[in-house]
Design a protein around this motif. Structure first.
Motif: not given
Length: 170
Positions: A16-34
């Motif tokens: 769950a902790a690993v998944g949350a970290t992966c989601t965080k990095w995907l969010s950064i890429l999806t938002s184009q570093g917003e």
């Protein structure tokens, strides 16, 4: 991601902790570093390769890679001396433009973003990306966000998803 594997007291909590970290990095890429500064985006996305031979040896062999493209472009504004020896460290980001070129031909040396001569920087970026409008020559518009999402997805698949599935973890 690796240090997150130490979080949690059960295997499920760990993933769950690993998944949350992966989601965080995907969010950064999806938002184009917003909400991030350009320097922080570069710190996250910069790729670095060390060339074991001088640039000319790779060119004579007809090899293509992001590092070779980066070194060739560095030569254009830093001079021949920078690429004449073995051991050159190339630092680059991958551009989405020109979109008709292979990824290996879309490396942009990060040093170009540090140039104080804006006209030179824009001329080089226009030459490499074929983008005519200088307003589009900003880091966020140049980065190939889909390339980086693909890289992250492949890493998550190998490091997280497949091991979790093999351990029967959702």
């Amino acid at each position: 991601i690796f240090k997150k594997f130490l979080d949690g007291s059960t295997l499920k909590e760990c993933y769950a902790a690993v998944g949350a970290t992966c989601t965080k990095w995907l969010s950064i890429l999806t938002s184009q570093g917003e909400g991030m500064r350009d320097e922080d985006i570069l710190e996250l996305l910069v790729e670095q390769n060390n060339m074991s031979k001088p640039l000319e040896e790779y060119i004579v062999l007809g090899q293509k890679s992001l590092a070779i493209t980066c070194a060739t472009r560095m030569k254009a504004f830093l001079g021949d001396a920078i690429v004449s020896n073995a051991g050159l460290a190339t630092m680059y980001v991958v551009s989405s433009q020109p979109d008709d070129k292979q990824v290996t031909e879309r490396a942009i040396p990060v040093q170009v973003f540090e140039l104080s001569n804006i006209e030179l920087r824009n001329n080089l970026l226009q030459k490499w990306t074929k983008i005519a409008d200088s307003d589009d020559l900003v880091l966020r518009k140049l980065i190939d966000w889909e390339y980086y999402k693909g890289r992250l997805s492949n890493a998550v698949l190998k490091i997280v998803s497949i091991p979790a599935a093999l351990q029967a973890i959702d």
